[in-house]
Enzyme design. Structure first.
Site: not given
Ligand code: FES
Length: 584
Positions: A50, A472
């Site tokens: 990311c 999450s």
């Molecule tokens: Fe960075 Fe999932 S968006 S770990």
């Protein structure tokens, strides 16, 4: 028109020679000192898909800024990878990192009087952290999202980061070989970019584009696309216009803008983390946003997008059919968005969307309103004796709307992971994961590893999970998080015992354990708060300052704001500092 109204405080003041000497020593000319300063903050770092490319994108932003006669000054702040920390104790630092990002950007731009701000950010907490700082500083600003990752593939199977966690559940249950397990790990993340489903990063990127704080289409562009690089180069022109218009974050981050963002998060089936983050960003912008506001949107807005985690498609696929603007245009045409709101382009949302085509029958990623995936929102606020201050359920509809069963209680994520490995989880149970709240965790860790392992074990639609931690954006199933008050503060979750009957009802929005008030009072009298989970460092500071989840886990909540009464907008740095333009 004066565009350098902040930086001139020291670049144009004869009595501050050291400030100017240091800037000249850094390579700026006298002409540069008369130009507006743009702080360009990147959360770039190696070792996370990311963030690995963000410093490169920040370089492009700097080039675009320079082309507009502005001085771009890059700096970095931290990031924490949710993908890397999920399932281990590092996750305690994830939500904490949002505050560090916000505080560090505020400190840098506030201390150095940057006239404008561009943030180049990529992972879950990066974006809300950046927005919180921009709202606090209230200087012309825009966010550049690092972009979404491409999908992976192994043996014909489409992969993304959550595939890895689910593969673990299959491996534990002997459903895949070690070789295939490694094959999935090696192919799930084929390059730079944030996790590719409608998980938290893409949810927040779409929400922030809808808020008007990033440029149109930016949230759905793949990280490695030429369009993403072009977006960075164009940032200078947008910032110049924002400076000329003196258009600031709080002009954009209005209550109506947050309502628009909630609509898009709901339609896209976005992450429950959006509840925490949007409440926190709103607080920074002086907008009173509550869990009830999410419920009100969920009551009237359907889920339409067939996106992962519970659906079929990735953000990259949405990009191919027009991205978030195409979704916005479709919603605008149906009266679900307010198009009159200002954005960082200097134009309204409706003006930005004037030439965008709405989505129709040529695609099946976004269902028509007449045939939604779920007729109301998937983010539901549940209250009851287990969550007197509320909890957040993610109900896709695929798991049903009601669940009841005996509790099986775990006092940490590690205990639960152990329990899964030992096959302790049985169909029909309500799995309780407690002491993982903002203080108890600390840091309100996400429970992606256990939820994915439960999915992988084939129990995803046979058990429910409730926790004072978070889920999450990649989690799916019958899950309820953000239970408030958290167990560490003596909330109802702390009092549950194995075998207690728990009833979860997303139609009545209730979360209860079938115990009388007397039974609960008796257990509460015997309950003892566990010792502090840490004794020093940033996590201890966090425990001492963090608000509960219903207030977005912010760390700068005034006592009087805890009442829930509407509060006046806090003064921005500009207003509360001793800023003077007497030498302008
Ligand atoms: Fe960075 Fe999932 S968006 S770990």
């Amino acid at each position: 028109m004066i565009l350098n109204k902040y930086s001139r405080i020291y670049t144009q003041d004869d009595s501050l020679p050291a400030s100017q000497a240091m800037l000249i020593g850094s390579g700026l000319s006298d002409a540069d000192l008369r130009k507006p300063f743009v702080g360009i903050c990147s959360t770039g770092f190696e070792g996370n898909t990311c963030n690995m490319h963000l410093n490169g994108l920040a370089d492009e932003v700097k080039r675009g800024v320079a082309a507009q006669g502005l001085v771009g000054l890059r700096f970095n702040t931290i990031g924490v990878s949710d993908g890397i920390t999920n399932g281990n104790a590092g996750m305690r630092f994830s939500l904490v990192s949002r505050e560090i990002i916000a505080d560090s950007i505020e400190a840098m731009a506030g201390a150095h009087y940057y006239d404008a701000l561009a943030t180049v950010v990529g992972c879950d907490k990066n974006m809300p952290g950046a927005l919180i700082a921009m709202a606090r500083l209230n200087r012309p600003s825009l966010m550049v999202y690092g972009g979404t990752i491409r999908g992976g593939e192994f043996k014909g199977q489409q992969l993304n980061i959550v595939s890895c966690f689910e593969a673990y559940g299959k491996k534990v249950n002997g459903q895949i070989s070690d070789e295939d397990y490694r094959g999935i790990i090696h192919n799930a993340c084929p390059g730079p970019g944030a996790c590719g489903g409608m998980y938290t990063a893409n949810t927040m990127a779409a929400a922030i584009e809808t808020l008007g704080m990033s440029v149109p289409a930016s949230s759905s562009l793949p990280a490695d696309s030429a369009a993403k690089t072009q977006e960075c180069l164009d940032t200078g022109a947008y910032l110049r216009r924002l400076l000329e218009l003196d258009l600031k974050p709080r002009d954009i981050l209005t209550r109506e803008a947050f309502e628009n963002a909630l609509v898009v998060v709901t339609v896209l089936g976005g992450s429950t983390n959006a509840v925490l983050h949007l409440i926190a960003i709103a607080h920074a912008a002086g907008v009173h946003l509550t869990m009830e506001d999410f419920q009100a949107v969920s009551n009237r807005v359907p889920v339409l997008a067939d996106l992962k985690p519970s659906g079929k498609y990735l953000m990259e696929d949405l990009s191919k059919i027009g991205g978030v603007p195409a979704v916005q245009r479709t919603l605008l045409d149906h009266g679900l968005l307010n198009g009159d709101l200002m954005t960082v382009t200097g134009r309204t949302l409706a003006e930005n969307l004037a030439d965008v085509q709405p989505l129709g029958a040529e695609q099946d990623l976004l269902r028509p309103l007449s045939n939604p995936i779920k007729a109301d929102g998937h983010i539901q606020m549940l209250y009851g004796n287990l969550a007197t201050k509320g909890s957040v359920a993610k109900i896709s509809g695929k798991e049903g709307l009601r669940f009841e069963g005996p509790a099986i209680v775990f006092n940490s994520e590690e205990e639960l992971n152990q329990g899964i490995t030992e096959h302790k989880i049985k169909a029909g149970q309500v799995v309780v994961i407690r002491y993982v709240g903002p203080k108890g965790g600390p840091g309100m860790p996400e429970m992606l590893k256990p939820t994915s392992a439960i999915m992988g074990a084939g129990l995803g639609d046979k058990v429910a999970l409730i926790t004072d931690g978070r889920f999450s954006g990649g989690t799916h199933g019958f899950v309820i998080g953000h239970v408030c008050p958290e167990a560490y503060d003596g909330g109802g979750l702390a009092l549950v015992q194995d075998g207690d009957w728990i009833v979860l009802d997303a139609t009545k929005n209730t979360i209860n354990v079938q115990l009388s008030d007397e039974d609960l009072a008796q257990r509460r009298a015997a309950w003892q708060r566990p010792p502090l989970p840490v004794r020093q460092g940033v996590l201890l500071k966090y425990i001492r300052t963090v608000s509960d989840a219903s207030h977005g886990c912010i760390t700068d909540l005034f006592e009087e704001d805890q009442t829930g009464a509407p509060y006046p907008p806090a003064p921005s740095v500009q207003e509360r500092g001793n800023l003077t333009t007497s030498n302008a």
